[in-house]
Design an enzyme around this catalytic site. Structure first.
Site, mmCIF file in Angstrom:
data_model
loop_
_atom_site.group_PDB
_atom_site.id
_atom_site.type_symbol
_atom_site.label_atom_id
_atom_site.label_comp_id
_atom_site.label_asym_id
_atom_site.label_seq_id
_atom_site.Cartn_x
_atom_site.Cartn_y
_atom_site.Cartn_z
ATOM 1 N N HIS A 147 -10.501 0.788 3.316
ATOM 2 C CA HIS A 147 -10.861 -0.461 3.907
ATOM 3 C C HIS A 147 -11.916 -0.987 2.635
ATOM 4 O O HIS A 147 -12.232 -0.334 1.762
ATOM 5 C CB HIS A 147 -12.035 -0.150 4.929
ATOM 6 C CG HIS A 147 -12.242 -1.403 5.735
ATOM 7 N ND1 HIS A 147 -13.250 -1.927 5.444
ATOM 8 C CD2 HIS A 147 -11.663 -1.841 6.811
ATOM 9 C CE1 HIS A 147 -13.199 -3.190 6.273
ATOM 10 N NE2 HIS A 147 -12.289 -2.736 7.344
ATOM 11 N N ASP A 191 -7.419 1.014 12.542
ATOM 12 C CA ASP A 191 -6.098 1.133 12.754
ATOM 13 C C ASP A 191 -5.366 2.271 12.708
ATOM 14 O O ASP A 191 -4.299 2.454 13.437
ATOM 15 C CB ASP A 191 -4.977 0.224 11.833
ATOM 16 C CG ASP A 191 -5.489 -1.360 12.174
ATOM 17 O OD1 ASP A 191 -5.546 -1.796 13.159
ATOM 18 O OD2 ASP A 191 -5.597 -1.906 10.825
HETATM 19 N N1 ACO Z 1 -3.747 5.029 0.703
HETATM 20 C C1 ACO Z 1 -3.700 5.678 -0.686
HETATM 21 N N2 ACO Z 1 -4.476 4.827 -1.639
HETATM 22 C C2 ACO Z 1 -5.278 3.810 -1.399
HETATM 23 C C3 ACO Z 1 -5.158 3.363 0.060
HETATM 24 C C4 ACO Z 1 -4.612 4.169 0.987
HETATM 25 N N3 ACO Z 1 -4.452 3.683 2.311
HETATM 26 N N4 ACO Z 1 -6.007 2.139 0.016
HETATM 27 C C5 ACO Z 1 -6.493 2.001 -1.264
HETATM 28 N N5 ACO Z 1 -5.839 3.142 -1.976
HETATM 29 C C6 ACO Z 1 -6.222 3.076 -3.472
HETATM 30 C C7 ACO Z 1 -5.438 2.107 -4.015
HETATM 31 O O1 ACO Z 1 -3.924 2.532 -4.495
HETATM 32 C C8 ACO Z 1 -6.253 1.758 -5.312
HETATM 33 O O2 ACO Z 1 -5.952 2.840 -6.219
HETATM 34 P P1 ACO Z 1 -5.885 2.760 -7.738
HETATM 35 O O3 ACO Z 1 -7.198 2.342 -8.249
HETATM 36 O O4 ACO Z 1 -5.516 3.815 -8.443
HETATM 37 O O5 ACO Z 1 -4.825 1.678 -7.995
HETATM 38 C C9 ACO Z 1 -7.539 2.026 -4.821
HETATM 39 O O6 ACO Z 1 -7.618 2.746 -3.593
HETATM 40 C C10 ACO Z 1 -8.074 0.752 -4.467
HETATM 41 O O7 ACO Z 1 -7.545 -0.074 -3.801
HETATM 42 P P2 ACO Z 1 -7.471 -1.778 -3.255
HETATM 43 O O8 ACO Z 1 -6.241 -2.170 -2.604
HETATM 44 O O9 ACO Z 1 -7.891 -2.338 -4.709
HETATM 45 O O10 ACO Z 1 -8.528 -1.482 -2.313
HETATM 46 P P3 ACO Z 1 -9.053 -2.706 -1.216
HETATM 47 O O11 ACO Z 1 -10.371 -2.388 -1.218
HETATM 48 O O12 ACO Z 1 -8.408 -4.005 -1.618
HETATM 49 O O13 ACO Z 1 -8.355 -1.826 -0.119
HETATM 50 C C11 ACO Z 1 -6.844 -2.046 1.984
HETATM 51 C C12 ACO Z 1 -8.409 -2.121 1.036
HETATM 52 C C13 ACO Z 1 -6.063 -3.276 1.400
HETATM 53 C C14 ACO Z 1 -7.376 -2.242 3.321
HETATM 54 C C15 ACO Z 1 -6.430 -0.755 1.439
HETATM 55 O O14 ACO Z 1 -7.458 0.411 1.671
HETATM 56 C C16 ACO Z 1 -4.905 -0.557 2.020
HETATM 57 O O15 ACO Z 1 -4.051 -1.117 1.795
HETATM 58 N N6 ACO Z 1 -4.914 0.462 3.169
HETATM 59 C C17 ACO Z 1 -3.795 0.352 3.901
HETATM 60 C C18 ACO Z 1 -3.337 -0.661 5.042
HETATM 61 C C19 ACO Z 1 -4.646 -0.665 6.028
HETATM 62 O O16 ACO Z 1 -4.936 0.450 6.801
HETATM 63 N N7 ACO Z 1 -5.076 -1.666 6.377
HETATM 64 C C20 ACO Z 1 -6.081 -1.984 7.462
HETATM 65 C C21 ACO Z 1 -7.429 -2.323 6.931
HETATM 66 S S1 ACO Z 1 -8.657 -2.271 8.321
HETATM 67 C C22 ACO Z 1 -8.163 -3.831 9.321
HETATM 68 O O17 ACO Z 1 -7.726 -4.967 8.669
HETATM 69 C C23 ACO Z 1 -8.320 -4.131 10.636
#
Ligand code: ACO
Length: 381
Positions: free
Chosen positions: A263, A317
């Site tokens: 998140h 979720d």
């Molecule tokens: N699984 C594995 N790795 C992850 C995940 C995940 N679910 N989420 C983030 N990371 C990692 C990324 O790969 C990245 O790694 P890196 O630095 O080695 O490249 C690092 O964590 C940072 O990721 P970002 O996308 O920059 O972080 P952000 O804060 O934007 O992430 C997000 C938020 C988009 C929700 C992300 O965690 C994600 O894609 N999760 C999966 C989708 C999800 O569950 N979305 C629902 C969000 S809650 C809602 O909207 C109600």
């Protein structure tokens, strides 16, 4: 100026653009409050009507206020006939989020005062949208299933009526509570992508319907509201708790993401996932949908060992899908249910923004292109 001298807020992370008293999230401690109330207390003791009142008015209602508010919602539930006719004609292959987006746009066209933005007009339209979202989503569901569209039932609460219109059965107290909890947990969450999109559209003084259509569009994506659907697809792909380990190894190798984890704000366990986990466990124990739940628990354990140290934990979720399936919804309806909840937060933020700021949103970017490029006529290129 260059990217090294200008501080670019990529993803608008930590950018504070307005004030709000609707929602406080402590992402490090995993805490969430609506207008000062703990989310756990609201989920346990409240109803969706009461929480919607709280968001729109900034205080919990008295008994009399709640009665009047609930009656006002009931009075607004029904849809115009022409919209029902059109929903029946929507392609059955269309994603329900696309159908919802289209239906809300149509509602705007059918409102002769679509552009009205007086505080009273906005409030009345907000009530109407909160009341109509469940009717629209239930109508889309039944139409896709080839079933007759049901009219709302007056004697039922918001959650119970939504379940009734969706399934054709008056739900039990337990099912109603489960839907109430799911809706309360997803009603509001600060300036997430969809709420921010709604405010960006509204800040141009576009009408409320257009702003909400923009919010629905932003909610559709798998990085936001679409994640609950993606979680169920992930569970089907994994297949069994025993497969989690090899699936996770493959995911890591291709640098994939565990859906329902991570998140932007929470770097601890999302408190909403904590509440849903408890209800999902009860549902799984009672109704035997334990395979999906068992896989989720195993993903949480094994992926947690890898990702928790990086601040990546289950979000709302992660467990919501198993709860929605138990209530009779197919996975393509998970995000529309999220929208049925979040319409309260979207409208509350728009109402608040008109009072607090009401300023056009217009961020900027660092220009990285060329300047004074000589124009070459097309015949010479
Ligand atoms: N699984 C594995 N790795 C992850 C995940 C995940 N679910 N989420 C983030 N990371 C990692 C990324 O790969 C990245 O790694 P890196 O630095 O080695 O490249 C690092 O964590 C940072 O990721 P970002 O996308 O920059 O972080 P952000 O804060 O934007 O992430 C997000 C938020 C988009 C929700 C992300 O965690 C994600 O894609 N999760 C999966 C989708 C999800 O569950 N979305 C629902 C969000 S809650 C809602 O909207 C109600």
């Amino acid at each position: 100026m260059s990217a090294t001298t200008v501080n670019i807020a990529r993803g608008l992370e930590d950018v504070i653009f307005t004030e709000s008293s609707l929602c406080y999230i402590d992402g490090d401690q995993g805490k969430l409050y609506y207008s000062g109330y703990k989310i756990q207390d609201l989920a346990e003791y409240s109803t969706f009507e009461e929480v919607s009142y709280l968001l729109l008015h900034g205080k919990l209602p008295t008994r009399a206020e709640l009665k009047a508010f609930s009656a006002a919602l009931v009075a607004e539930r029904a849809l115009p006939r022409s919209l029902i006719r059109n929903i029946k004609a929507y392609p059955k292959t269309a994603h329900p989020m696309s159908a919802l987006r289209t239906a809300i746009s149509e509602l705007g066209m059918l409102d002769p005062h679509e552009d009205e933005i007086s505080p009273e007009g906005l409030y009345q339209k907000s009530l109407s949208l909160i009341a109509k979202f469940p009717t629209v989503v239930a109508a889309i569901k039944r139409s896709r299933e080839g079933l007759s569209i049901l009219a709302p039932r007056k004697g039922l609460s918001h959650a119970a009526n939504f379940l009734y219109m969706s399934t054709g059965k008056v739900p039990s107290k337990e099912e109603t509570k489960l839907m109430d909890v799911a809706l309360i947990l997803q009603a509001e969450h600060g300036f997430n992508a969809s709420t921010f999109t709604a405010i960006a559209a509204y800040s141009t003084q576009a009408d409320l319907y257009s702003s909400i259509v923009a919010a629905i569009s932003a909610l559709k994506g798998p990085r936001h509201g679409g994640a609950n659907e993606a979680v169920m697809k992930m569970l089907a792909e994994i297949g069994s708790p025993e497969r989690v380990s090899s699936w996770l190894a493959e995911l890591q190798a291709k640098k994939g993401r565990v859906m329902g984890m991570g998140h932007r704000v929470y770097k601890a366990y999302d408190p909403r996932a904590g509440v849903l986990n408890k209800y999902a466990a009860e549902v799984a124990a009672k109704h035997g949908h334990s395979k999906e739940y068992a896989i989720l628990k195993e993903v949480e354990r094994q992926a947690g060992a890898i990702y928790n140290p990086k601040g990546i934990y289950p979000n709302v979720d992660f467990y919501s899908g198993v709860v929605y399936s138990d209530l009779g919804y197919g996975l393509e309806f998970f995000t529309p249910i999220f929208a049925v909840a979040r319409i309260s937060g979207w409208t509350a933020h728009i109402l608040e923004y008109t009072k607090v700021d009401n300023r056009l949103l217009r961020p900027d970017s660092l220009y990285t292109g060329k300047l004074d490029v000589p124009y070459v006529p097309i015949t010479k290129r």
